[in-house]
Design an enzyme around this catalytic site. Structure first.
Site, PDB file in Angstrom:
ATOM      1  N   CYS A 159      11.343 -12.210  11.032  1.00 35.04           N
ATOM      2  CA  CYS A 159      11.008 -10.958  10.346  1.00 35.04           C
ATOM      3  C   CYS A 159      12.095  -9.899  10.496  1.00 35.04           C
ATOM      4  O   CYS A 159      12.540  -9.299   9.510  1.00 35.04           O
ATOM      5  CB  CYS A 159       9.657 -10.436  10.843  1.00 35.04           C
ATOM      6  SG  CYS A 159       9.620  -9.889  12.574  1.00 35.04           S
TER       7      CYS A 159
ATOM      8  N   HIS B 221       8.643  -9.836   3.274  1.00 33.11           N
ATOM      9  CA  HIS B 221       8.811 -10.135   4.699  1.00 33.11           C
ATOM     10  C   HIS B 221       8.910 -11.636   4.935  1.00 33.11           C
ATOM     11  O   HIS B 221       8.606 -12.452   4.062  1.00 33.11           O
ATOM     12  CB  HIS B 221       7.670  -9.529   5.525  1.00 33.11           C
ATOM     13  CG  HIS B 221       6.334 -10.191   5.345  1.00 33.11           C
ATOM     14  ND1 HIS B 221       5.388 -10.250   6.347  1.00 33.11           N
ATOM     15  CD2 HIS B 221       5.754 -10.823   4.283  1.00 33.11           C
ATOM     16  CE1 HIS B 221       4.307 -10.866   5.914  1.00 33.11           C
ATOM     17  NE2 HIS B 221       4.502 -11.229   4.670  1.00 33.11           N
TER      18      HIS B 221
ATOM     19  N   HIS C 141       6.240  -7.035  14.444  1.00 38.99           N
ATOM     20  CA  HIS C 141       6.518  -7.556  13.108  1.00 38.99           C
ATOM     21  C   HIS C 141       7.023  -6.409  12.243  1.00 38.99           C
ATOM     22  O   HIS C 141       6.656  -5.245  12.433  1.00 38.99           O
ATOM     23  CB  HIS C 141       5.277  -8.185  12.472  1.00 38.99           C
ATOM     24  CG  HIS C 141       5.579  -8.937  11.207  1.00 38.99           C
ATOM     25  ND1 HIS C 141       6.121 -10.201  11.198  1.00 38.99           N
ATOM     26  CD2 HIS C 141       5.426  -8.584   9.896  1.00 38.99           C
ATOM     27  CE1 HIS C 141       6.296 -10.606   9.954  1.00 38.99           C
ATOM     28  NE2 HIS C 141       5.886  -9.645   9.142  1.00 38.99           N
TER      29      HIS C 141
END
Length: 351
Positions: free
Chosen positions: A262, A322, A310
């Site tokens: 990520c 993402h 994240h």
């Protein structure tokens, strides 16, 4: 979202679907008696917990990897300084050796004071005395340089040893953290392998319902994410880079160009736009300016989970780009796909 960017997203999404369609089919898992009768909500909670633990371990690994890179650079810098100091020390010792030989060779000379008393031309003797004084000062400076260079070399040697010890410690920590990530991903695979195809389908449906509900709550709440603000030039460039990666696999610790995690995706997207941002989601949350969701521009970063493990790029209109998690690919998703912690911007001065 601009029409051009929307077309780019659609093109990337079609390409991603083609990649997925070409992938070999996975074997249907055998049912596990332990999980066969567990409620779907409970299974989803366990699976999400395992994914979060793996992602947290990944970000810890990434942070250590960044520190290790900086430490290696520091060791290289100190090694270079130490090499130069040792060369200077060699030169200083050579000068000191020549001085010692000169003093030995001139040890039988009469003193400058006696030479002055015996001189036929006292003024010439005084002039010679000035020269002798300058030579003496030069000798003192040579000895001083030698002493200072020795101290400098010793101090650099100690710093270089400490820096190398720190590098070895970080390398050992990184190895342990790599094992931690691998172990947690094994737990995810073990749980998934224990589920039937029906359970997997039910899990996906249940997760989608949760996301749809959360998305509606976020987008209808006061201070909801913007659907109309335009990106800066750098933000647009970062977002275009991210969109072009749609369909590429997630891989923990990866920064592209073939795979991403990520924060690897977000940091490389902004690097492509000429802006350096921290490598990990936790550092991005800690170091970049925070903004309310209502001020989100495309290209800004959305941070997720209470421990900031994240991160995604805001695409606009309540959507993000993402790299989700192991087993999935870079994709477009609703902004509320995960619990939102907040938002940060690398886009500099905002109008």
């Amino acid at each position: 979202m601009s029409g051009r960017l929307l077309r780019l997203v659609c093109t990337a999404a079609v390409a991603a679907q083609a990649v997925l369609a070409a992938a070999p089919a996975t074997a249907v898992p055998k049912p596990d008696p332990v999980t066969a009768d567990r409620p779907v909500a409970e299974l989803l909670t366990d699976l999400q917990r395992l994914y979060r633990e793996a992602e947290k371990a990944t970000e810890t690994y990434n942070a250590t990897e960044e520190r290790l890179k900086r430490q290696r650079a520091e060791v290289t810098r100190l090694d270079g300084e130490l090499a130069r100091a040792r060369l200077s020390l060699h030169d200083s010792r050579g000068a000191a050796g020549r001085l010692a030989r000169q003093q030995y060779q001139n040890s039988t000379d009469i003193s400058p004071y006696v030479r002055l008393l015996l001189a036929r031309d006292p003024q010439q003797a005084l002039d010679q005395g000035h020269v002798i004084g300058r030579l003496a000062r030069g000798r003192a400076e040579t000895v001083g340089r030698l002493t200072g260079t020795e101290r400098r070399a010793d101090e650099l040697a100690r710093k270089a040893r400490r820096a190398l010890d720190r590098q070895l410690t970080l390398a050992a920590d990184r190895g342990k953290q790599r094992d931690d990530v691998t172990g947690r991903l094994d737990d995810v695979e073990e749980l998934l392998a224990s589920l039937t195809s029906e359970q997997l389908t039910a899990l996906a449906d249940f997760e989608k319902q949760d996301i749809d509900r959360a998305q509606q709550e976020v987008m209808s709440a006061p201070g909801a994410p913007s659907t109309s603000l335009e990106p800066t030039r750098a933000g647009d460039a970062a977002l275009r880079y991210a969109v072009q990666q749609i369909g590429k696999p997630y891989e923990w610790g990866a920064e592209g160009p073939g795979t991403y995690d990520c924060s690897g995706l977000t940091s490389q997207a902004w690097a492509s736009a000429g802006t350096s941002i921290p490598r990990t989601s936790q550092e991005q949350w800690a170091q970049l300016p925070h903004i309310p969701l209502s001020e989100l521009r495309p290209g800004d970063l959305v941070i997720y989970h209470p421990d900031a493990t994240h991160v995604a790029l805001y695409l606009g209109e309540g959507m993000i780009v993402h790299a989700p998690r192991t087993g999935e690919r870079v994709t477009v998703a609703p902004i509320a796909s995960l619990p939102i912690l907040g938002a940060v911007t690398p886009q500099g001065q905002r109008p």
